[in-house]
Design a protein around this motif. Structure first.
Motif, PDB file in Angstrom:
ATOM      1  N   ASP A 107       0.868  -1.316  -0.194  1.00 41.04           N
ATOM      2  CA  ASP A 107       0.037  -0.156  -0.158  1.00 41.04           C
ATOM      3  C   ASP A 107       0.927   1.186  -0.136  1.00 41.04           C
ATOM      4  O   ASP A 107       0.427   2.276  -0.468  1.00 41.04           O
ATOM      5  N   ALA A 114      -1.668   1.171  -5.279  1.00 39.93           N
ATOM      6  CA  ALA A 114      -1.972  -0.161  -5.035  1.00 39.93           C
ATOM      7  C   ALA A 114      -3.549  -0.087  -4.728  1.00 39.93           C
ATOM      8  O   ALA A 114      -4.109   0.624  -4.081  1.00 39.93           O
ATOM      9  N   ILE A 145      -6.201  -2.256  -3.157  1.00 39.33           N
ATOM     10  CA  ILE A 145      -6.382  -3.311  -2.180  1.00 39.33           C
ATOM     11  C   ILE A 145      -7.821  -3.774  -2.114  1.00 39.33           C
ATOM     12  O   ILE A 145      -8.821  -2.857  -1.957  1.00 39.33           O
ATOM     13  N   CYS A 181      -3.814  -7.346  -3.669  1.00 36.47           N
ATOM     14  CA  CYS A 181      -3.158  -6.045  -4.355  1.00 36.47           C
ATOM     15  C   CYS A 181      -2.852  -6.224  -5.703  1.00 36.47           C
ATOM     16  O   CYS A 181      -2.450  -7.407  -6.206  1.00 36.47           O
TER      17      CYS A 181
END
Length: 371
Positions: free
Chosen positions: A237, A242, A244, A283
């Motif tokens: 992150d 990213a 998530i 991710c």
């Protein structure tokens, strides 16, 4: 040039523990970056190496030379032979460029002829030899930063320590300075520890990166390893952008896992070294989300889905779109514009990283940190 070894370094300020039992090895001649958010301990680590902070435990060695061993050895900063560049540059306004650069040699009582020769040498190295007689107020920010670097190199250091040296520069100058520093460091060959919170900076200049959080090292690796194979959810992150998403592992054999992703109809088989089943976070990077130009449904993978574009931005060399998958925002980047208000996308199984939410250790995650 020597390597650098930190072993079991702990540092506490009042009730706050800035470093927790930190151990790192920086190889001879590499640029090693400490990357992390404000307050993670990266500057405390740098100042401990320089001798400006005294750790509460552990040891620090430059090659075979121990400069700190708690309770036994603590070499003073001026005798550690570190070249340091501060965030503020800290060059003296009443001294010329040549006088600033030569000051460390003057303190060491280096003969005048030798001092002048070395000053000329390092000013040529940083491309400021024509500005030797100027004063700091006559220089640009980038030139002042190079004066600070030249001063750090004037007496050849065992370690070059850089604390956010480009933070005061504008974006274009920062980018040029990074490229210039990497070229210069390869010429000089000095072991370099670089502190930054700027991910682009860390990825572009470093041989290896240590990602830090709350006084601990989360992962050490090359820029490619850190970005493409993050050790845990924090690294995934923090480094880069990213997406998530929530998912569930329904099958796992230690090599691959079958996961169900919220909002994606078909399960996906992804690389994963864990065997635990249950809820996870995944991710996927924006540039890895597959965008499909629909010709017919036959051409689409079974896990493809069409989502409305919530947000879009044109950023010159690429387009950035925000869509939703299972109620979660997902950023997608592409060099080709969307022709409608929708995107048909799929998640590439080979680029998905799986993380068990509650796991602080990395043994169940896709990749362990590289030390």
């Amino acid at each position: 040039m020597p390597s650098l070894h930190l072993n079991g370094i702990t540092k506490q300020f009042a009730q706050h523990t800035a470093l927790h039992d930190m151990s790192l090895t920086v190889r001879d001649g590499e640029i090693f970056t400490l990357l992390g958010p404000s307050g993670c301990g990266k500057s405390t680590t740098l100042w401990s190496i320089a001798g400006l902070h005294r750790p509460d435990s552990g040891s620090i060695a430059f090659g075979d030379r121990v400069v700190f061993d708690h309770g036994r050895v603590n070499i003073e900063p001026e005798h550690r032979n570190c070249g340091v560049v501060f965030q503020s540059y800290a060059i003296w306004p009443h001294m010329s460029v040549a006088e600033n650069v030569g000051y460390p040699l003057k303190l060491r009582k280096t003969p005048r002829a030798e001092r002048d020769r070395r000053v000329q040498e390092v000013l040529e190295l940083v491309e400021l030899d024509r500005h030797a007689g100027r004063y700091p107020h006559e220089l640009s920010g980038g030139q002042q930063q190079r004066v600070a670097l030249a001063r750090a190199l004037a007496h050849p250091p065992d370690m070059l320590l850089l604390d956010e040296p480009f933070s005061n520069l504008d974006a274009k100058l920062r980018d040029r300075s990074r490229q210039w520093l990497k070229t210069l460091q390869s010429q000089v060959g000095v072991t370099t520890v670089f502190v930054t919170h700027d991910q682009d900076e860390a990825l572009s200049v470093s041989d290896r990166v240590a990602v830090m959080d709350h006084g601990k090292v989360r992962q050490v690796g090359t820029p490619t390893e850190i970005y493409e194979h993050p050790a845990d959810l924090f690294v995934a992150d923090f480094v880069g952008t990213a997406n998530i998403l929530s998912a569930e592992v329904v099958q796992a054999d230690g090599t691959h896992a079958v996961i169900r992703v919220d909002g994606v109809g078909e399960p996906l088989k992804v690389p994963h070294t864990g065997k635990r089943l249950g809820p996870v976070k995944i991710c996927v990077r924006p540039e890895n989300v597959d965008i499909h130009r629909v010709v017919s449904d036959v051409d689409l993978p079974t896990a493809a889905l069409t989502a409305r574009v919530d947000n879009q931005a044109y950023l010159g060399d690429h387009y950035r779109y925000t869509i939703r998958i299972g109620g979660s925002p997902v950023i997608v980047t592409t060099t080709r514009p969307a022709t409608t208000g929708e995107l048909t996308v799929s998640l590439p199984p080979e680029d998905i990283r799986v993380f068990h939410e509650e796991a602080d250790s990395n043994e169940e995650n896709h990749h362990a940190p590289v030390h």
